[in-house]
Write a protein that holds these residues in place. Structure first.
Motif, short mmCIF file in Angstrom:
data_model
loop_
_atom_site.label_atom_id
_atom_site.label_comp_id
_atom_site.label_asym_id
_atom_site.label_seq_id
_atom_site.Cartn_x
_atom_site.Cartn_y
_atom_site.Cartn_z
N GLU A 20 0.82 -1.21 0.00
CA GLU A 20 0.00 0.00 0.00
C GLU A 20 0.85 1.27 0.00
OE1 GLU A 20 -2.61 -0.25 3.33
OE2 GLU A 20 -3.67 -2.01 2.58
N PHE A 21 2.09 1.16 -0.40
CA PHE A 21 3.00 2.30 -0.39
C PHE A 21 2.50 3.40 -1.34
CE2 PHE A 21 6.67 4.62 -2.09
CZ PHE A 21 7.22 5.11 -0.92
N GLY A 22 2.34 4.61 -0.79
CA GLY A 22 1.95 5.75 -1.61
C GLY A 22 0.51 5.71 -2.07
N TYR A 23 -0.36 4.97 -1.42
CA TYR A 23 -1.75 4.86 -1.88
C TYR A 23 -2.47 6.21 -1.74
CZ TYR A 23 -3.61 4.82 2.93
OH TYR A 23 -3.97 5.17 4.21
N ASP A 24 -3.43 6.45 -2.64
CA ASP A 24 -4.22 7.68 -2.58
C ASP A 24 -5.71 7.41 -2.81
OD1 ASP A 24 -3.99 7.01 -5.23
OD2 ASP A 24 -3.78 9.07 -5.93
N VAL A 25 -6.11 6.14 -2.68
CA VAL A 25 -7.51 5.77 -2.83
C VAL A 25 -7.91 4.88 -1.66
CG1 VAL A 25 -9.23 4.59 -4.25
CG2 VAL A 25 -7.39 5.87 -5.35
N ILE A 26 -9.05 5.21 -1.05
CA ILE A 26 -9.62 4.37 0.00
C ILE A 26 -10.98 3.89 -0.47
CG2 ILE A 26 -10.41 4.26 2.40
CD1 ILE A 26 -8.49 6.56 3.03
N ILE A 27 -11.13 2.57 -0.57
CA ILE A 27 -12.41 1.99 -1.02
C ILE A 27 -13.05 1.29 0.17
CG2 ILE A 27 -13.51 0.36 -2.59
CD1 ILE A 27 -11.04 0.73 -4.44
N HIS A 28 -14.27 1.67 0.49
CA HIS A 28 -15.04 0.99 1.54
C HIS A 28 -15.92 -0.06 0.85
CE1 HIS A 28 -13.91 3.87 4.72
NE2 HIS A 28 -13.98 4.79 3.77
N ALA A 55 -14.58 8.24 -12.26
CA ALA A 55 -14.82 8.56 -10.85
C ALA A 55 -13.86 9.63 -10.35
CB ALA A 55 -14.70 7.31 -10.00
N PHE A 56 -12.59 9.53 -10.73
CA PHE A 56 -11.59 10.45 -10.21
C PHE A 56 -11.52 11.76 -11.01
CE2 PHE A 56 -9.37 6.27 -9.01
CZ PHE A 56 -10.11 6.18 -7.85
N SER A 57 -11.71 11.68 -12.32
CA SER A 57 -11.60 12.89 -13.14
C SER A 57 -12.83 13.77 -13.02
CB SER A 57 -11.36 12.52 -14.61
OG SER A 57 -12.46 11.77 -15.11
N ASN A 58 -14.01 13.17 -12.84
CA ASN A 58 -15.25 13.96 -12.73
C ASN A 58 -15.55 14.35 -11.29
OD1 ASN A 58 -15.62 13.68 -15.47
ND2 ASN A 58 -16.91 11.85 -15.28
N GLU A 59 -14.69 13.90 -10.40
CA GLU A 59 -14.76 14.27 -8.99
C GLU A 59 -16.08 13.87 -8.32
OE1 GLU A 59 -13.84 18.38 -8.57
OE2 GLU A 59 -11.74 18.13 -9.16
N TRP A 60 -16.73 12.80 -8.84
CA TRP A 60 -17.89 12.31 -8.09
C TRP A 60 -17.47 11.37 -6.97
CZ3 TRP A 60 -18.44 7.06 -8.68
CH2 TRP A 60 -18.08 6.46 -9.90
N ALA A 61 -16.18 11.06 -6.94
CA ALA A 61 -15.64 10.35 -5.79
C ALA A 61 -15.25 11.38 -4.72
CB ALA A 61 -14.44 9.52 -6.18
N GLU A 62 -15.58 11.13 -3.51
CA GLU A 62 -15.24 12.02 -2.41
C GLU A 62 -13.71 12.10 -2.25
OE1 GLU A 62 -15.78 12.10 2.48
OE2 GLU A 62 -16.92 10.66 1.26
N LYS A 64 -10.66 13.47 0.46
CA LYS A 64 -10.40 13.96 1.81
C LYS A 64 -8.92 13.74 2.14
CE LYS A 64 -12.04 13.48 6.57
NZ LYS A 64 -12.97 12.74 7.47
N ASP A 65 -8.28 14.81 2.59
CA ASP A 65 -6.85 14.74 2.95
C ASP A 65 -6.01 14.19 1.81
OD1 ASP A 65 -7.52 15.70 5.48
OD2 ASP A 65 -7.79 13.67 6.28
N GLY A 66 -6.35 14.60 0.57
CA GLY A 66 -5.57 14.18 -0.60
C GLY A 66 -5.84 12.77 -1.07
N LYS A 67 -6.84 12.13 -0.51
CA LYS A 67 -7.14 10.75 -0.89
C LYS A 67 -8.58 10.65 -1.39
CE LYS A 67 -3.86 8.29 2.08
NZ LYS A 67 -3.02 9.47 2.36
N PHE A 68 -8.74 9.91 -2.50
CA PHE A 68 -10.08 9.63 -3.02
C PHE A 68 -10.75 8.58 -2.13
CE2 PHE A 68 -7.78 10.97 -6.89
CZ PHE A 68 -8.63 11.98 -7.33
#
Length: 457
Positions: A20-28, A55-62, A64-68
């Motif tokens: 998970e090094f450098g991850y920037d996405v959190i999926i629940h 999801a990431f380009s249209n910003e419909w993903a939340e 927070k703190d630099g992470k999608f």
């Protein structure tokens, strides 16, 4: 010279996913209380799936703190892990998943627009998990029907159900089938089921939709109107002219109040008036029809495959023969003279007989003819068979070609060891070994037998 180190590259990407090094996405993933966080890298997800790219380009993903942050409650953590691992390293293992789980995985990868897996998982289900359709045919059909990309699986499910319709029609969930799906099935010409059973299945489905009992004597005018409306779209799809007279009288005519009156009139005319032909605008029979009181039409592909010595049964729409009824003992006379009058000079024939007091059917195939008196005919293509309870089937091709078929004026079918003496008293002798031992009684009484001419199409 170029070198490829795909295995090493795949391994490195899998390590990246695990560490998970450098991850920037959190999926629940999953629903409470089984929600699990999965960490990933947006650039890798985007390049492998248009879904994540949008999801990431249209910003419909939340964010927070630099992470999608994505929430996918409809996909379990276990299945999402399988998908993410494939995105990173291109590997997927399905053998430990059961059919329903694989189908859920297919739904998930379709939603995430991972087309490589959509094709791969369909292929896997078709080749390795065919029994999954038996578990919940209604639910699976409806799931596959809702996804345009599941073309291969959709075709497989339809063909499987058309070949073995009991999977669906005998299912407890059959009455929950949506009307458009039922209509689609009834339109199929390859639905391998006697028409009377299709009609009975349709009635069962219809009564369940209206929450009514199957008792016309207790229906009100309002009940009749409801059933008519429910059946309206399906009536033109039933091949009523393929239903036998007795079944028509006892299982169709009793519902005349809910059927179009012109249809009832035409069917009565067809069954009562000699040589009356069906109307020209009726649908063709679903499959080659066997005019038999002993076996259903579903046996035609099996018989045809035996004739051609095929390892697998023919498909319904690819049978190279017609089966024309020549003789029925309880109609034409239970004697050798009647048999030869109807069956001589007709070429190849197959005969089927029912042993009295049992469900056992026996029969044989003569690829030559029944002409001649007191002569043996030589062939390597004849066979005999024994069918017990419609399931235990034994087939035996001739051992001694010189004693394959015997023609005698006073006898009925005489296929090596197995023969009709001219009446309903038959014999079977294994000591001659003209054919393999089929475990048929040595002496027995036949209730009825039929002979069909085999006509090459």
């Amino acid at each position: 010279m170029s070198s490829k180190f795909l295995t090493e590259l795949s391994s490195d990407y899998e390590k990246l996913f695990k560490t998970e090094f450098g991850y920037d996405v959190i999926i629940h993933a999953g629903e409470e209380p089984n929600v699990k966080e999965i960490h990933a890298h947006s650039n890798i997800l985007c390049i492998r799936s248009q879904y994540f790219c949008s999801a990431f380009s249209n910003e419909w993903a939340e964010k927070k703190d630099g992470k999608f942050i994505l929430r996918k409650p409809n996909i379990s953590p276990h299945l999402f892990n399988i998908i993410i691992r494939f995105i990173y390293c291109g590997n997927i293992e399905l053998k430990d998943l059961q059919g329903p789980e694989v189908l859920k995985l297919l739904n998930a990868v379709d939603e995430l627009n991972i087309q490589q897996l959509v094709s791969h998982i369909q292929e896997y289900l078709i080749e390795n998990q065919t029994e999954f359709l038996d578990q919940n045919p209604t639910g699976i059909l409806e799931t596959v029907y809702q996804h345009e990309t599941f073309t291969d699986l959709w075709n497989f499910c339809l063909e499987k159900i058309c070949e073995e319709p009991d999977i669906l029609f005998n299912s407890d969930k059959f009455i929950e089938l949506k009307a458009p799906l039922l209509e689609l099935l009834l339109k199929r010409e390859d639905l391998n089921m006697d028409e009377i059973k299709i009609w009975e299945g349709l009635l069962k489905w219809c009564f369940a939709q209206q929450n009514m009992t199957n008792d016309p004597t207790k229906w009100s005018k309002e009940d009749i109107t409801k059933i008519e409306m429910s059946l309206h779209r399906f009536i033109p799809l039933i091949r009523f002219y393929d239903i036998r007279p007795a079944d028509f009288f006892y299982k169709v005519y009793c519902y005349k109040e809910i059927l179009p009156q012109d249809l009832i009139h035409n069917l009565l005319e067809f069954h009562i008036v000699p040589n009356k032909k069906p109307n020209s605008n009726v649908l063709p029979s679903r499959m080659p029809k066997l005019d038999s009181t002993l076996v259903e039409s579903s046996y035609i592909p099996l018989f045809a495959s035996w004739i051609d010595k095929k390892d697998s049964s023919y498909k319904k729409n690819n049978i190279p023969y017609k089966f024309k009824l020549l003789y029925r003992s309880n109609r034409d006379g239970f004697n050798g003279k009647a048999f030869h009058k109807n069956c001589d000079n007709k070429g190849a024939t197959i005969w089927i007989a029912k042993i009295q007091g049992s469900t056992q059917l026996i029969g044989g195939y003569n690829p030559l003819d029944w002409n001649g008196n007191s002569i043996w005919k030589k062939t390597t293509d004849s066979f005999i068979f024994n069918i017990i309870d419609g399931k235990d089937i034994k087939l035996g091709y001739v051992n001694d070609a010189n004693h394959a078929v015997f023609c005698y004026n006073n006898c009925g079918p005489y296929t090596g060891d197995l023969y009709c003496r001219g009446s309903n008293n038959w014999s079977y002798h294994t000591n001659q070994n003209y054919y393999p031992n089929m475990n048929i009684p040595e002496n027995f009484t036949i209730e009825n037998y039929e002979v069909f001419q085999i006509i090459k199409q």
